[in-house]
Design an enzyme around this catalytic site. Structure first.
Site, PDB file in Angstrom:
ATOM      1  N   ILE A   1       0.834  -1.202   0.000  1.00  8.23           N
ATOM      2  CA  ILE A   1       0.000   0.000   0.000  1.00  8.23           C
ATOM      3  C   ILE A   1       0.868   1.251   0.000  1.00  8.23           C
ATOM      4  CG2 ILE A   1      -1.674   1.339   1.353  1.00  8.23           C
ATOM      5  CD1 ILE A   1      -2.803  -1.324   2.389  1.00  8.23           C
TER       6      ILE A   1
ATOM      7  N   VAL B   1      -7.204  -5.844   0.355  1.00  7.47           N
ATOM      8  CA  VAL B   1      -6.678  -4.864  -0.602  1.00  7.47           C
ATOM      9  C   VAL B   1      -6.101  -5.595  -1.813  1.00  7.47           C
ATOM     10  CG1 VAL B   1      -5.091  -2.944  -0.952  1.00  7.47           C
ATOM     11  CG2 VAL B   1      -6.155  -3.289   1.288  1.00  7.47           C
TER      12      VAL B   1
ATOM     13  N   ARG C   1      12.852  -1.036   6.687  1.00  5.02           N
ATOM     14  CA  ARG C   1      13.650  -1.942   7.510  1.00  5.02           C
ATOM     15  C   ARG C   1      14.649  -2.727   6.672  1.00  5.02           C
ATOM     16  NH1 ARG C   1       9.506  -5.522  10.818  1.00  5.02           N
ATOM     17  NH2 ARG C   1       8.273  -5.222   8.926  1.00  5.02           N
TER      18      ARG C   1
ATOM     19  N   SER D   1      -2.379 -10.418  -0.283  1.00  2.00           N
ATOM     20  CA  SER D   1      -3.756 -10.309  -0.764  1.00  2.00           C
ATOM     21  C   SER D   1      -3.870 -10.562  -2.263  1.00  2.00           C
ATOM     22  CB  SER D   1      -4.350  -8.941  -0.401  1.00  2.00           C
ATOM     23  OG  SER D   1      -3.544  -7.886  -0.897  1.00  2.00           O
TER      24      SER D   1
ATOM     25  N   LYS E   1      -4.160  -5.290  15.087  1.00  2.00           N
ATOM     26  CA  LYS E   1      -4.682  -4.101  14.422  1.00  2.00           C
ATOM     27  C   LYS E   1      -5.670  -3.366  15.324  1.00  2.00           C
ATOM     28  CE  LYS E   1      -3.559  -3.107  10.862  1.00  2.00           C
ATOM     29  NZ  LYS E   1      -2.348  -2.415  10.361  1.00  2.00           N
TER      30      LYS E   1
ATOM     31  N   LYS F   1      15.191  -3.783  -0.228  1.00  2.00           N
ATOM     32  CA  LYS F   1      13.919  -3.263  -0.712  1.00  2.00           C
ATOM     33  C   LYS F   1      13.963  -1.741  -0.862  1.00  2.00           C
ATOM     34  CE  LYS F   1      10.901  -6.920   1.077  1.00  2.00           C
ATOM     35  NZ  LYS F   1       9.771  -7.245   1.979  1.00  2.00           N
TER      36      LYS F   1
END
Length: 347
Positions: free
Chosen positions: A15, A203, A36, A220, A175, A40
């Site tokens: 996202i 998502v 982190r 997802s 969450k 990436k």
């Protein structure tokens, strides 16, 4: 005139990359993103062609209460908006409380406290939560003829002791606990900035960059990609189901929170409609003739009855009215995912 600066935590995430892209594409903001994983982060810089308006900073341990304090001591005075998307998601975690739940709670507490202490110019704080913080486990004694309705006022009532049995339960609790803590801290600390939380359902949608679609997709979108690896006679189940939202709409909602003061103080449920795996299969088989006869087709159209019988309803009309834009439909989303995968993976 200096552009306002947006801090995006977890900038290498699925996202978050779309958020960063929309921020940079608008040409209205400077972006500082946390990461982190160095590999990436290097890939993200390359994908954005070393955009001069994007800076990346390392936050080693999301769950360490002082992790964001160290970063904000240096960058805090430059920040105007915080978009907190980072949260642990590791369904292979062995110690669910310490590897998934506590990092989510500590990460939220740490970044809010760091914002209060070191970022005096921040006007808005937007947190990516989840519908998992909205929907409770279905009660065993529920009336099967009556729908259970959830709104922006609903909260997951799962207890910690009931959340350590499996990774999904732990994720749902993490969450919920993290978002509740955010609202509690905002009330307790009386900061100058407003708080808005964004609670998306499943998502879906293309990866922000084609290079991200070369291997395994995010958790997802992988459920759509999985259908490309089925055989013609494989069964398609309607028992795997839920609600969906496009990743690009989730990103757009984050940007809307920056510019639209009417969103301050709200929980926003991002959901367009419901799906089953048969929904995806029907769209793929209809729109990609080159795959017809090579992948499973299931029982075309059987998703409609299955969707009607789902016991829960997400009533997010308040969110839709506040945001004021239409969400993407499932046909467009699935086609975009499959076209990207076919292009990159050359299946």
């Amino acid at each position: 005139m200096t552009k306002p600066t947006v801090f995006v935590s977890g900038a290498t995430g699925y996202i978050a990359q779309h958020i960063v892209k929309q921020l940079l594409d608008s040409q209205k903001y400077n972006v500082i993103g946390s990461y982190r994983n160095t590999e990436k982060a290097d890939q993200l810089r390359a994908n954005f062609k070393n955009n001069s308006h994007l800076s990346l900073v390392k936050v080693e341990d999301l769950g360490h209460i002082e992790a964001f304090a160290k970063v904000f001591q240096e960058y805090g005075p430059k920040l105007d908006y915080i978009l907190h998307t980072a949260s642990p998601l590791d369904f292979s975690a062995k110690d669910l409380e310490n590897d998934m739940i506590m990092p989510a709670i500590n990460g939220t507490k740490g970044i809010i406290q760091a914002t209060v202490n070191y970022a005096p110019n921040v006007k808005k704080f937007v947190m990516t939560s989840s519908v998992a913080a909205v929907m409770s486990p279905l009660p065993a004694d529920r009336d099967p003829h009556k729908k259970i309705v959830y709104t922006e006022e609903s909260w997951n009532n799962r207890k910690l002791e009931d959340s350590l049995n499996n990774a999904y339960s732990a994720y749902s609790y993490s969450k919920t606990a993290a978002e509740k803590l955010a609202w509690e801290l905002h009330k307790e600390l009386h900061p100058k900035f407003s708080l808005t939380t964004i609670n998306p359902v499943l998502v879906l949608g293309p990866q922000c960059f084609d290079s991200n679609a070369a291997g395994k997709l995010n958790v997802s979108s992988e459920i759509i990609d999985d259908l490309l690896h089925t055989k013609p006679n494989d069964e398609i189940t309607n028992t795997r189901n839920g609600s969906y939202i496009d990743v690009r709409d989730v990103a757009r909602a984050h940007l809307e929170c920056i510019t639209n003061d009417n969103l301050d103080g709200h929980r926003l449920i991002l959901s367009e409609a419901k799906y089953t795996m048969q929904t995806f299969a029907d769209i793929i088989n209809k729109n990609f003739p080159q795959l017809k006869g090579k992948i499973a087709k299931g029982v075309p159209g059987s998703d409609k009855k299955a969707i009607e019988e789902l016991p829960t309803v997400l009533d997010n009309h308040v969110t839709k009215e506040l945001l004021g834009f239409e969400f993407k439909k499932i046909d467009e989303i699935v086609k975009d995912v499959i076209e990207q995968v076919l292009k990159v993976q050359q299946l």
